[in-house]
Design a protein around this motif. Structure first.
Motif, mmCIF file in Angstrom:
data_model
loop_
_atom_site.group_PDB
_atom_site.id
_atom_site.type_symbol
_atom_site.label_atom_id
_atom_site.label_comp_id
_atom_site.label_asym_id
_atom_site.label_seq_id
_atom_site.Cartn_x
_atom_site.Cartn_y
_atom_site.Cartn_z
ATOM 1 N N ILE A 102 41.135 -38.636 1.909
ATOM 2 C CA ILE A 102 40.929 -37.407 2.674
ATOM 3 C C ILE A 102 39.506 -36.895 2.484
ATOM 4 O O ILE A 102 38.837 -36.492 3.449
ATOM 5 N N GLU A 103 39.015 -36.928 1.240
ATOM 6 C CA GLU A 103 37.642 -36.499 0.970
ATOM 7 C C GLU A 103 36.639 -37.396 1.696
ATOM 8 O O GLU A 103 35.637 -36.926 2.247
ATOM 9 N N PHE A 104 36.906 -38.712 1.687
ATOM 10 C CA PHE A 104 36.010 -39.658 2.356
ATOM 11 C C PHE A 104 35.929 -39.359 3.853
ATOM 12 O O PHE A 104 34.836 -39.262 4.426
ATOM 13 N N ASN A 105 37.072 -39.187 4.485
ATOM 14 C CA ASN A 105 37.085 -38.935 5.924
ATOM 15 C C ASN A 105 36.399 -37.618 6.263
ATOM 16 O O ASN A 105 35.667 -37.516 7.262
ATOM 17 N N GLY A 106 36.622 -36.596 5.422
ATOM 18 C CA GLY A 106 35.966 -35.317 5.646
ATOM 19 C C GLY A 106 34.455 -35.420 5.502
ATOM 20 O O GLY A 106 33.699 -34.824 6.279
ATOM 21 N N PHE A 107 34.002 -36.193 4.513
ATOM 22 C CA PHE A 107 32.568 -36.348 4.306
ATOM 23 C C PHE A 107 31.919 -37.090 5.468
ATOM 24 O O PHE A 107 30.805 -36.742 5.889
ATOM 25 N N VAL A 108 32.594 -38.097 5.993
ATOM 26 C CA VAL A 108 32.044 -38.844 7.126
ATOM 27 C C VAL A 108 31.818 -37.910 8.306
ATOM 28 O O VAL A 108 30.768 -37.975 8.975
ATOM 29 N N ARG A 109 32.765 -37.018 8.559
ATOM 30 C CA ARG A 109 32.595 -36.067 9.668
ATOM 31 C C ARG A 109 31.387 -35.158 9.433
ATOM 32 O O ARG A 109 30.594 -34.891 10.354
ATOM 33 N N LYS A 110 31.227 -34.700 8.191
ATOM 34 C CA LYS A 110 30.083 -33.838 7.869
ATOM 35 C C LYS A 110 28.769 -34.605 8.000
ATOM 36 O O LYS A 110 27.757 -34.061 8.454
ATOM 37 N N LEU A 111 28.794 -35.859 7.616
ATOM 38 C CA LEU A 111 27.576 -36.671 7.664
ATOM 39 C C LEU A 111 27.145 -36.929 9.100
ATOM 40 O O LEU A 111 25.944 -36.911 9.418
ATOM 41 N N VAL A 112 28.094 -37.146 9.990
ATOM 42 C CA VAL A 112 27.775 -37.333 11.408
ATOM 43 C C VAL A 112 27.093 -36.081 11.957
ATOM 44 O O VAL A 112 26.083 -36.162 12.670
ATOM 45 N N THR A 113 27.624 -34.919 11.595
ATOM 46 C CA THR A 113 27.018 -33.652 12.028
ATOM 47 C C THR A 113 25.602 -33.520 11.476
ATOM 48 O O THR A 113 24.672 -33.106 12.193
ATOM 49 N N PHE A 114 25.422 -33.886 10.229
ATOM 50 C CA PHE A 114 24.115 -33.795 9.584
ATOM 51 C C PHE A 114 23.102 -34.678 10.299
ATOM 52 O O PHE A 114 21.958 -34.269 10.544
ATOM 53 N N ILE A 115 23.495 -35.902 10.652
ATOM 54 C CA ILE A 115 22.598 -36.832 11.347
ATOM 55 C C ILE A 115 22.243 -36.298 12.723
ATOM 56 O O ILE A 115 21.091 -36.393 13.169
ATOM 57 N N MET A 116 23.223 -35.725 13.413
ATOM 58 C CA MET A 116 22.971 -35.189 14.754
ATOM 59 C C MET A 116 21.965 -34.051 14.715
ATOM 60 O O MET A 116 21.190 -33.861 15.662
ATOM 61 N N GLU A 117 21.948 -33.309 13.621
ATOM 62 C CA GLU A 117 21.011 -32.188 13.493
ATOM 63 C C GLU A 117 19.603 -32.645 13.153
ATOM 64 O O GLU A 117 18.633 -31.945 13.455
ATOM 65 N N ASP A 118 19.478 -33.819 12.508
ATOM 66 C CA ASP A 118 18.159 -34.316 12.112
ATOM 67 C C ASP A 118 18.189 -35.846 12.069
ATOM 68 O O ASP A 118 18.626 -36.442 11.086
#
Length: 232
Positions: A163-179
């Protein structure tokens, strides 16, 4: 097997068990240093992980050699043979968990060298790292006591890291989209998250080996409710 030989064999079994637990302690230190390297951008901590990798590899080789010698020389009965097989598989899982710690250290080093470290959301991985370390510690404690109830608890908690892994992947995608400039170091963090997930998988494998040793049942790849029925 006469009483003297039986006593010697019991001593050998206790010794090999202690050495596997010692190996587990080194792997735990590897993981702690790898997480420190990542969260504090500490290159020195990465170097410690690399040095410990050599120790882990040698310990695995030595334990496997002695296990093979014991099986050939003692020709153990069913329960003792299960113990030796379970210990061998546990040793392999510990070494692989150590490999994942080395991957984390390597990714940390890459992020540090890229100069992007201070912008990266490494704090988001802290909970996953704590969970992986906790589950591995629980697996080693359960192994020391051959505690099938604790092993079952570990299997029940297996999805927490996922669950933590899947949540982090979603956050990381957002982070990449921002920069978009963070794509390369973000991929490093993705590999770190996957490595933490795999450490949890190796702890789960150890828990399954504990049940195999004690109950004589291979519970790999079966539903959790069926594992519960095996334990009774």
């Amino acid at each position: 097997m006469d009483k003297h030989i039986s006593s010697q064999f019991d001593s050998e079994l206790n010794s090999i068990s202690s050495r596997v637990l010692e190996l587990g302690g080194v792997v735990e230190s590897q993981i702690a240093s790898a997480v420190l390297a990542l969260t504090q951008f500490d290159a020195t901590a990465s170097e410690r992980v690399y040095q410990m990798e050599k120790t882990v590899n040698q310990m695995e080789v030595d334990i496997d050699r002695d296990l093979s010698t014991m099986i050939v020389r003692r020709q153990p009965a069913a329960s003792d043979l299960r113990f030796l097989i379970g210990i061998s598989k546990t040793t392999a899982n510990l070494e692989r968990a150590g490999d994942e710690a080395t991957k984390i250290a390597r990714m940390a080093q890459s992020i540090i060298e890229s100069g992007a470290s201070r912008r990266m959301p490494v704090a988001e991985l802290r909970l996953a790292a704590e969970l992986a370390s906790k589950i591995l510690r629980s697996a080693l404690d359960a192994l020391a006591r051959l505690d099938v109830a604790e092993a079952l608890l570990i299997l029940r908690e297996d999805d927490k890291i996922d669950i933590e892994f899947n949540g982090f992947v979603r956050k990381l995608v957002t982070f990449i989209m921002e920069d978009a400039r963070t794509i390369s170091p973000s991929l490093d963090l993705l590999f770190v998250a996957k490595a933490l997930e795999r450490i949890g998988d190796h702890a789960k494998n150890i828990a399954e080996m504990i049940i195999y040793i004690v109950k004589g049942e291979d519970v790999r790849h079966i539903p959790l409710e069926d594992v519960q029925s095996v334990i009774g």
